[in-house]
Every structure is written in C-alpha cells, then in structure tokens.
Design a protein around this motif. Sequence first.
Motif, PDB file in Angstrom:
ATOM      1  N   VAL A 145       0.736  -1.128  -0.097  1.00 55.35           N
ATOM      2  CA  VAL A 145       0.081   0.045   0.068  1.00 55.35           C
ATOM      3  C   VAL A 145       0.946   1.293   0.060  1.00 55.35           C
ATOM      4  N   PHE A 146       1.943   1.227   0.669  1.00 58.68           N
ATOM      5  CA  PHE A 146       2.850   2.219   0.826  1.00 58.68           C
ATOM      6  C   PHE A 146       4.313   1.921   0.704  1.00 58.68           C
ATOM      7  N   GLU A 147       5.364   2.944   0.390  1.00 57.51           N
ATOM      8  CA  GLU A 147       6.275   2.715   0.201  1.00 57.51           C
ATOM      9  C   GLU A 147       7.047   1.533   1.290  1.00 57.51           C
ATOM     10  N   THR A 148       7.958   0.880   0.779  1.00 56.29           N
ATOM     11  CA  THR A 148       8.485  -0.355   1.870  1.00 56.29           C
ATOM     12  C   THR A 148      10.054  -0.247   1.394  1.00 56.29           C
ATOM     13  N   PRO A 149      10.884  -0.781   2.197  1.00 56.63           N
ATOM     14  CA  PRO A 149      12.259  -1.098   1.759  1.00 56.63           C
ATOM     15  C   PRO A 149      12.447  -2.017   0.614  1.00 56.63           C
ATOM     16  N   ILE A 176      -1.433  -4.521   3.657  1.00 51.92           N
ATOM     17  CA  ILE A 176       0.130  -4.506   4.166  1.00 51.92           C
ATOM     18  C   ILE A 176       0.861  -3.712   3.330  1.00 51.92           C
ATOM     19  N   GLY A 177       1.936  -3.498   3.666  1.00 52.98           N
ATOM     20  CA  GLY A 177       2.957  -2.696   3.139  1.00 52.98           C
ATOM     21  C   GLY A 177       3.199  -1.133   3.595  1.00 52.98           C
ATOM     22  N   GLY A 178       4.083  -1.047   4.598  1.00 49.35           N
ATOM     23  CA  GLY A 178       4.408   0.217   5.052  1.00 49.35           C
ATOM     24  C   GLY A 178       3.331   1.055   5.836  1.00 49.35           C
ATOM     25  N   ILE A 179       2.332   0.325   6.279  1.00 47.96           N
ATOM     26  CA  ILE A 179       1.368   0.969   7.123  1.00 47.96           C
ATOM     27  C   ILE A 179       1.797   0.926   8.387  1.00 47.96           C
ATOM     28  N   ALA A 197       1.421  -5.469   9.954  1.00 46.96           N
ATOM     29  CA  ALA A 197       2.384  -4.534   9.951  1.00 46.96           C
ATOM     30  C   ALA A 197       3.623  -5.649  10.335  1.00 46.96           C
ATOM     31  N   ILE A 198       5.085  -4.991   9.618  1.00 47.95           N
ATOM     32  CA  ILE A 198       6.192  -5.764  10.190  1.00 47.95           C
ATOM     33  C   ILE A 198       6.838  -5.011  10.679  1.00 47.95           C
ATOM     34  N   ARG A 199       7.692  -4.096  10.377  1.00 48.11           N
ATOM     35  CA  ARG A 199       8.840  -2.900  10.814  1.00 48.11           C
ATOM     36  C   ARG A 199       7.823  -2.061  11.892  1.00 48.11           C
ATOM     37  N   GLY A 200       6.594  -1.781  11.660  1.00 44.78           N
ATOM     38  CA  GLY A 200       5.876  -0.686  12.148  1.00 44.78           C
ATOM     39  C   GLY A 200       5.539  -1.249  13.571  1.00 44.78           C
TER      40      GLY A 200
END
Length: 218
Positions: A145-149, A176-179, A197-200
């Motif tokens: 959805v959003f920018e990710t690494p 999922i994705g930069g949320i 979410a992963i990194r968030g």
Amino acid sequence: MTTAATPSPVKAPIEELPVVHAVTNDEIMLRPGFLRKAMGIMRVLQAKGAIHVRSQLLDTPTLYSITLALLELHEQTKCWCIVNDRVDVALACGVQGVQLTHKSIAVPDVQRIAPALLIGASVHSADEARDAEQAGADWCVAGHVFETPSHPGELRRENNFIPEVVAAVKVPVIAIGGIRPEHVRSLVHRGAHGVAAIRGIWNDENAELAASRYLSQV
C-alpha cells in the motif's frame, strides 16, 4: 519436553479473523528475546490480533518449537497464530491458519490435506485476489500500500488499490506494506478488514505499545 498441540478439527469462524496482523521475518525471529516480545504482543492484541510466523532460514524443528510456544499462549489470549507458507508446520502444530504466497502450495491442495486450516492468500492486484477467492482462500493480504524497503520510491496506493481489491472479492482483505497506525482508519474506511505490519510493530523499541497503537485505530 514440549508436546504438540492437538489440531482443531473445525475451522475457526472467518468472522473472527483478526484485524491487526503482526508479521515476522527471519531477521525479526532471529533477534534475541523474540519469543518474549511476540508473547507480549499477543497479550496486547488478544483475539483481535494475529502473529504471523514467517521464515525461510530457520530449520523445521526450531520453527516448530517457536510456533508451539506461541500457540500455547493462544489459549490465554485468543490471539491467532498463523504460519506463512509452511503448511506442514501449521498442520503439525494445529494453528488457526496458514498464509500462502504465489510460491506456496496451491489453495485447493491445502484444503485437501488440512481441511481445518483457514487459508490466507497474499495478492498484489484485484485479479489475483479474485483468483485466490475462487480457489478457496478465506482471506487476502493485499499489498503493498505504501513505500517499503522492498518497494522503494513507489507511490502510496490506498486510494485505489485497496478499494479495487475489496470490490473484487467477498472475503476479508488485510492491507499490508508500509502501514503506520495513522493510516489504519483510512484503510478500514476504504473497506479493509484490517491491517498487517512488520517494521511498524517489531522495529519499535516498545513493540507492545506499537501494537496497541494499531489496534486503537481499527
């Protein structure tokens, strides 16, 4: 010695699909204190959350042991435990569901060998979501959805991508994705059942507090 959990003979109701999914990866799972942090997140999220066990590097016995440890806490918290890709581990442990990618075994094959497992499919377009639903997937994780690494420099897509996926299927859609927590309400307003979410969550110094921020916005 840890003993295997008894697999549930009946699928969990899809209506109870969690709304906040804390997705791991190898780097996260190999950190010191991972289990302690994961269990803290499960206590925060309770029945509205899910931990995704996702690894390509851990050997099967280690992945099995970690999954069992998390699954034991499910009895206290009702937080789901979902295994990504490894249907064998998911089936052996008796978790609530399995998350598949385009590289995984096909959804109908999982249904044949593990009829008690709910099945999520990772999708990247409305067409992929439609195909996954027709194959029998119980939910879709749609990204990014959003920018990710892993997707640097790409435009945010919550205004079109998520509504398109939601309109294409009847099954729940997890974005999922930069949320970040501040994105959650907008995505739910656009039809997402919940977010992943992963990194968030995992990269926050206080992962439990980070998880609670996501939960408060759903």
